[in-house]
Motif scaffolding. Structure first.
Motif, PDB file in Angstrom:
ATOM      1  N   ARG A  40     -40.991  37.188 -17.766  1.00 47.37           N
ATOM      2  CA  ARG A  40     -39.245  37.142 -16.994  1.00 47.37           C
ATOM      3  C   ARG A  40     -38.255  38.603 -17.599  1.00 47.37           C
ATOM      4  N   LEU A  41     -38.081  38.462 -19.020  1.00 47.58           N
ATOM      5  CA  LEU A  41     -37.367  39.149 -19.779  1.00 47.58           C
ATOM      6  C   LEU A  41     -37.725  40.679 -19.843  1.00 47.58           C
ATOM      7  N   ILE A  42     -38.668  40.942 -19.485  1.00 47.13           N
ATOM      8  CA  ILE A  42     -39.800  42.620 -19.385  1.00 47.13           C
ATOM      9  C   ILE A  42     -39.674  42.741 -17.901  1.00 47.13           C
ATOM     10  N   ASP A  43     -39.983  41.479 -17.091  1.00 41.98           N
ATOM     11  CA  ASP A  43     -39.668  41.954 -16.180  1.00 41.98           C
ATOM     12  C   ASP A  43     -37.903  42.439 -15.601  1.00 41.98           C
ATOM     13  N   ALA A  44     -36.800  41.274 -16.325  1.00 43.76           N
ATOM     14  CA  ALA A  44     -35.622  41.965 -15.635  1.00 43.76           C
ATOM     15  C   ALA A  44     -35.568  43.126 -16.174  1.00 43.76           C
ATOM     16  N   GLU A  45     -36.006  44.192 -16.988  1.00 41.52           N
ATOM     17  CA  GLU A  45     -35.789  45.419 -17.588  1.00 41.52           C
ATOM     18  C   GLU A  45     -36.173  46.653 -16.713  1.00 41.52           C
ATOM     19  N   THR A  46     -37.159  45.990 -15.169  1.00 42.62           N
ATOM     20  CA  THR A  46     -37.757  47.051 -14.743  1.00 42.62           C
ATOM     21  C   THR A  46     -36.127  46.358 -12.865  1.00 42.62           C
ATOM     22  N   ILE A  47     -35.608  45.739 -13.360  1.00 43.53           N
ATOM     23  CA  ILE A  47     -34.669  45.366 -11.862  1.00 43.53           C
ATOM     24  C   ILE A  47     -33.079  46.653 -12.542  1.00 43.53           C
ATOM     25  N   ASN A  48     -32.629  46.209 -14.112  1.00 38.03           N
ATOM     26  CA  ASN A  48     -31.509  46.814 -14.423  1.00 38.03           C
ATOM     27  C   ASN A  48     -32.092  47.061 -15.852  1.00 38.03           C
ATOM     28  N   GLN A  49     -31.614  47.753 -17.002  1.00 39.09           N
ATOM     29  CA  GLN A  49     -31.693  48.242 -18.037  1.00 39.09           C
ATOM     30  C   GLN A  49     -31.071  47.718 -18.993  1.00 39.09           C
ATOM     31  N   GLU A  50     -29.773  47.432 -18.532  1.00 36.79           N
ATOM     32  CA  GLU A  50     -29.202  46.950 -18.839  1.00 36.79           C
ATOM     33  C   GLU A  50     -29.085  45.232 -19.440  1.00 36.79           C
ATOM     34  N   TYR A  51     -29.861  44.765 -19.068  1.00 34.28           N
ATOM     35  CA  TYR A  51     -29.965  43.314 -19.104  1.00 34.28           C
ATOM     36  C   TYR A  51     -30.782  42.817 -20.480  1.00 34.28           C
ATOM     37  N   ASP A 101     -30.816  36.763   7.163  1.00 33.53           N
ATOM     38  CA  ASP A 101     -29.051  36.836   7.423  1.00 33.53           C
ATOM     39  C   ASP A 101     -28.062  36.181   7.027  1.00 33.53           C
ATOM     40  N   GLN A 102     -28.050  36.213   5.478  1.00 36.45           N
ATOM     41  CA  GLN A 102     -27.319  35.909   4.732  1.00 36.45           C
ATOM     42  C   GLN A 102     -27.053  36.799   3.730  1.00 36.45           C
ATOM     43  N   SER A 103     -26.099  37.379   3.014  1.00 41.37           N
ATOM     44  CA  SER A 103     -25.786  38.256   2.386  1.00 41.37           C
ATOM     45  C   SER A 103     -26.435  37.709   0.929  1.00 41.37           C
ATOM     46  N   GLY A 104     -26.791  38.849   0.080  1.00 36.02           N
ATOM     47  CA  GLY A 104     -26.976  38.873  -1.078  1.00 36.02           C
ATOM     48  C   GLY A 104     -28.463  38.678  -1.316  1.00 36.02           C
ATOM     49  N   VAL A 105     -29.020  38.112  -2.652  1.00 33.89           N
ATOM     50  CA  VAL A 105     -30.459  38.254  -2.679  1.00 33.89           C
ATOM     51  C   VAL A 105     -30.450  37.078  -3.383  1.00 33.89           C
ATOM     52  N   VAL A 106     -32.075  36.561  -3.306  1.00 29.07           N
ATOM     53  CA  VAL A 106     -32.266  34.766  -3.546  1.00 29.07           C
ATOM     54  C   VAL A 106     -32.334  35.140  -5.102  1.00 29.07           C
ATOM     55  N   TYR A 107     -32.898  35.900  -5.978  1.00 33.00           N
ATOM     56  CA  TYR A 107     -32.738  35.568  -7.456  1.00 33.00           C
ATOM     57  C   TYR A 107     -32.417  36.349  -8.233  1.00 33.00           C
ATOM     58  N   THR A 108     -31.429  36.565  -8.938  1.00 36.64           N
ATOM     59  CA  THR A 108     -30.713  37.035  -9.902  1.00 36.64           C
ATOM     60  C   THR A 108     -30.184  36.517 -11.282  1.00 36.64           C
ATOM     61  N   HIS A 109     -30.427  38.114 -11.997  1.00 39.53           N
ATOM     62  CA  HIS A 109     -31.192  37.346 -13.857  1.00 39.53           C
ATOM     63  C   HIS A 109     -29.802  37.050 -14.328  1.00 39.53           C
ATOM     64  N   LEU A 110     -29.566  35.794 -14.995  1.00 44.30           N
ATOM     65  CA  LEU A 110     -28.218  35.346 -15.964  1.00 44.30           C
ATOM     66  C   LEU A 110     -27.920  37.228 -16.848  1.00 44.30           C
ATOM     67  N   ASP A 111     -27.070  37.078 -16.618  1.00 40.98           N
ATOM     68  CA  ASP A 111     -26.291  38.084 -17.605  1.00 40.98           C
ATOM     69  C   ASP A 111     -26.844  38.438 -18.890  1.00 40.98           C
ATOM     70  N   LYS A 112     -26.548  39.667 -19.498  1.00 41.12           N
ATOM     71  CA  LYS A 112     -26.987  39.871 -20.713  1.00 41.12           C
ATOM     72  C   LYS A 112     -25.794  39.082 -21.904  1.00 41.12           C
ATOM     73  N   ASN A 113     -24.555  39.303 -21.878  1.00 36.77           N
ATOM     74  CA  ASN A 113     -23.710  38.126 -22.678  1.00 36.77           C
ATOM     75  C   ASN A 113     -24.102  37.201 -22.478  1.00 36.77           C
ATOM     76  N   ALA A 114     -23.941  36.437 -21.411  1.00 35.26           N
ATOM     77  CA  ALA A 114     -24.447  35.039 -21.401  1.00 35.26           C
ATOM     78  C   ALA A 114     -25.404  34.102 -22.387  1.00 35.26           C
ATOM     79  N   GLN A 115     -27.065  35.204 -22.104  1.00 42.99           N
ATOM     80  CA  GLN A 115     -27.555  34.757 -22.807  1.00 42.99           C
ATOM     81  C   GLN A 115     -27.750  35.412 -24.192  1.00 42.99           C
TER      82      GLN A 115
END
Length: 833
Positions: free
Chosen positions: A707-718, A638-652
């Motif tokens: 985890r880095l490979i997995d992130a690609e399944t969520i967003n190719q820009e990660y 009932d809360q907005s947003g997702v539980v798990y979010t990958h750190l953005d590409k620039n920060a990494q």
């Protein structure tokens, strides 16, 4: 005549046979088979073994009345157990009362709990059984399935006792417990199997083992045992080949009515107890998890309901160990009672109180091991640590008792880290003789932290991420807010503040999350008659605070989450670690002046230099977590947003560049000859390699790359695994691309890189997740079918090509040899034939 004689003999035989048959028939008519007759005879014999009360509890008996009557007859100890307490739940806690130096490597001490279990006493024929009871699997006793739960969770028997006598009015049974407490019963022993193996323990020596005392109180019984074991390799006094220790066994009657439990919510940090409820309406074995907390109920419920502060019926009381140094006692008391303010937020005043231990004249029976008392134990040990364990009722999560353990040498840890982490900006920390008030304030906060554990709170590693990095340089902000939103974070010092910053608070303190968590867990909700009835209110409190980072709970086990890091402060690991390293360089330059120049020896310099490397390592580690980082923000649907979010590409990418500059590039300031040549004759390059390789291996782990490979399944820009490995290789081997010679530190690091890549090529990865359920942090997958080996092969092929050209360049001889060696290693890996 012969015929007459035969007829007479036949008649006699018939009469005899008939007589025996009639006897057998009589027995059959009475329903008493021969086997039963034998059993009856045995029972008669057994009953003869049950003596008259006066023949067992003789005139010589010394009796102590309480939960059970305890009788001592010479060297025999008897329990007189009332029938009305049979089958009742009792908590049995085994603790070490006295211990030899060094046992357990310094993390066992007087007061250490070695086992905790629920038991009950049960009668079976002419025996009394001591049964160990589990509440892991439960069901309402009125439901049919409760029988299945019972027969599929048969309770182990800890010990069986013959009934010696019944008391004079037949309301209690007498058993001899001497053997239980004088023999080596593993379940209540102070020596777990791994210590027995380590010290090569052979047996308990009965001739040197005995019961010290047995004391009965209204709700508990306390037993002290002196044990001596034959051991081939004891931790100390090896010539004796013996280990002697004193154990304390506490047995306390649990409440007839368990405290109403409070259902756990992972969004607020509490230690928990769990049960599988097979009687639930859910279409499964319904796991129910309850928080651990003390039973606090208001003396005046009506005043409490009006919002007034009310004292609890039974406050939480901690006694100081009689062996606590006089100059530290006030700080320990302050640390305990610092929790009074958060409890006021929950509506209770004077909820937690610190007291001196009573003197022998005031209470001759007081013992720190007595389960009725919670004690801050002061341990004369070289171990550097403090802990806050507790014991709780598994039926409800009610905390029954706890002991805070403070090891004497922990003061030295805080002195050292105060100097290393704050010395650049804090002149009073630049000494080996930290001012009494400052070391006292540190101790106070450590005690408060450990009391927090004993109140039910785990570490909250997200609490220091709540504050902006620049706020740590603001005197007014730090004085009001400290350095984390919770005292339960591992955030000990403000290492961000820079030289010249004014009015800075450098030491942690209680925070807003602590008030919030106490209120959430301890506020009395009288109108909610069941745990489920509380849920709407508890959820409402969480949702109201959900968008404010100071009320966020971050699990310690989340190694992948940059928000929840051990020993980190501030909401930007790169910026915080940059400030931290700037300060640490200043400290390193001045370390001899602050230590060996003052003491005229190098002992403290050596110790502090070793710890300085540890501080440096932690700052680096905080940035490493950004690579493959995943934010965990626990929430309900009932809360907005997702539980798990990958750190953005620039920060990494920025994090990888920071690591190249501050970790993988040779850190000359850490290789100061004026320090190294005064503390050891060798090992200079190896110290650096260990630090660098630790984090290199961490970056090149199956878990992180997965985890880095997995992130690609969520967003190719990660940030992808390919980009990470490519950026890492280019930085580590930058000399080859620029035609430069390689120094010894970098050569070691580069070979470590090849070793790790070989590991990734040949190992199958971790076989399972590590950690407790719900706290997993290692990502497990099929590495052979993933991209990992393809990526590693590609990187090594590219590197080999680069090095084949570089070895013929204008570099020194050792660099050529180095490149030739690395090429040969890659060839052996990629082309083994």
């Amino acid at each position: 005549m012969k015929r007459i004689l035969a007829l007479c003999l036949l008649c006699v035989f018939c009469v005899t046979s008939t007589t025996h048959a009639q006897k057998r028939n009589k027995r059959k008519k009475k329903g008493v088979p021969e086997k039963v007759e034998k059993t009856e005879n045995k029972e008669k014999k057994d009953k003869k073994d049950i003596k008259d009360y006066k023949d067992v509890v003789t005139k010589e008996a010394v009796t102590d009345s309480g939960l059970f009557q305890v009788h001592r007859v010479k060297k025999t100890y008897l329990y007189e157990i009332p029938f009305n307490v049979l089958e009742k739940d009792m908590l049995w806690v085994s603790r070490i009362a006295q211990i030899p130096s060094g046992l357990g490597g310094g993390f066992f001490n007087a007061g250490t709990k070695t086992n905790e279990q629920v038991v009950h006493w049960q009668r079976f024929q002419n025996k009394i059984l001591l049964k160990v009871k589990s509440y892991r699997n439960v069901a309402d006793s009125t439901k049919a399935i409760s029988n299945s739960v019972r027969v599929n969770n048969y309770e182990p028997t800890l010990y069986a006792f013959d009934i010696k006598a019944f008391n004079e009015d037949s309301t209690a049974v007498v058993v001899d417990v001497t053997k239980l407490f004088s023999t080596d019963v593993k379940a209540i022993s102070g020596l777990p199997s791994f210590l027995r193996k380590q010290y090569k323990v052979k047996r308990l020596d009965a001739s040197r083992s005995f019961i010290n005392s047995v004391k009965s109180y209204p709700l508990n019984i306390e037993v002290k045992q002196d044990f001596t074991y034959d051991a081939s390799e004891p931790p100390t006094a090896r010539s004796t080949e013996s280990i002697s220790l004193q154990m304390n066994q506490s047995m306390i009657l649990l409440p007839e009515e368990p405290m109403q439990p409070r259902i756990s919510d992972p969004r607020v940090g509490f230690f928990t107890v769990s049960q599988y409820d097979y009687g639930s309406d859910a279409l499964k074995a319904d796991e129910k998890t309850y928080i651990e907390r003390w039973r606090l109920e208001p003396k005046d419920p009506e005043a409490y309901a009006r919002g007034e502060l009310v004292e609890p019926v039974k406050p939480i009381v901690y006694y100081l160990d009689p062996g606590t140094p006089e100059n530290l006692q006030k700080y320990i008391k302050q640390g305990i009672e610092d929790w009074q303010k958060p409890f006021e937020t929950a509506g209770f005043k004077n909820a937690i109180i610190a007291k001196d231990a009573p003197s022998p004249e005031e209470d001759p029976e007081f013992s720190p091991e007595d389960i009725r008392y919670s004690v801050v134990r002061y341990v004369a040990s070289t171990t550097r640590n403090a802990v806050g364990p507790s014991v709780s009722d598994p039926r409800s999560g009610e905390i029954i008792e706890s002991d805070i353990i403070w090891y004497h040498n922990h003061l030295r840890s805080y002195r050292n880290r105060y100097l290393l982490e704050t010395g650049a900006a804090n002149p009073s920390a630049r000494t080996l003789n930290t001012p009494d008030e400052e070391i006292g304030e540190m101790m106070r906060m450590v005690i408060a932290h450990e009391v927090g554990h004993a109140l039910g709170f785990p570490h909250n590693m997200a609490a220091s991420y709540a504050y902006d990095v620049e706020s740590y340089r603001d005197g007014a902000f730090t004085q009001e807010n400290g350095i984390a939103a919770s005292l339960m974070d591992y955030a000990r010092y403000n290492y961000i503040a820079q030289p010249g910053d004014q009015n800075i608070r450098f030491v942690r303190q209680m925070g807003p999350y602590d008030h919030y968590a106490v209120n959430w867990g301890y506020r009395w909700l009288p109108n909610a008659k069941t745990p489920e009835a509380e849920l709407a209110t508890l959820n409402k409190w969480i949702v109201e605070k959900a968008d404010n980072p100071v009320y966020k709970y971050g699990r310690q086990s989340s190694r992948f989450d940059p928000q929840s890091q051990t020993e980190g402060i501030g909401n930007d690991p790169i910026k915080a670690s940059t400030y931290g390293l700037k300060n640490l360089r200043y400290v390193a330059q001045n370390l001899p002046a602050w230590t060996s120049d003052q003491t005229n020896n190098y002992q403290d310099l050596e110790e502090l230099y070793g710890e300085l490397l540890g501080v440096y390592s932690r700052y680096v580690g905080h940035v490493v977590t950004n690579i493959g980082g995943v934010y965990e923000n626990l929430k309900n649907p009932d809360q907005s947003g997702v539980v798990y979010t990958h750190l953005d590409k620039n920060a990494q990418q920025e994090s990888m560049q920071w690591l190249q500059e501050n970790l993988f590039k040779t850190q000359d300031w850490l290789a100061d000859a004026s320090i190294l040549q005064n503390i050891d004759h060798a090992g200079y390059f190896e110290r650096m390699r260990r630090v660098q390789s630790r984090y290199l291996n961490g970056l090149l782990s199956f878990d992180r790359i997965g985890r880095l490979i997995d992130a690609e399944t969520i967003n190719q820009e990660y940030y992808s695994a390919y980009e990470m490995l490519s950026q890492l290789r280019k930085g580590l081997w930058s000399e080859a691309s620029r035609g430069q010679s390689v120094d010894i530190y970098r050569r070691n690091l580069q070979k470590s890189y090849v070793d790790r890549m070989q590991f990734l090529m040949t190992d199958d990865g971790p076989p399972r997740r590590r950690g407790r359920p719900g706290f997993e942090s290692t990502f497990v997958y099929d590495t052979n079918t993933s991209d990992i080996k393809s990526l590693v092969r590609g990187e090594l092929t590219t590197l080999r090509s680069i090095l084949r050209n570089a070895k013929n360049g204008n570099v020194n001889r050792i660099t050529k040899y180095h490149y030739q060696d690395v090429i040969a290693r890659i060839d052996a890996l990629l082309d083994p034939k």
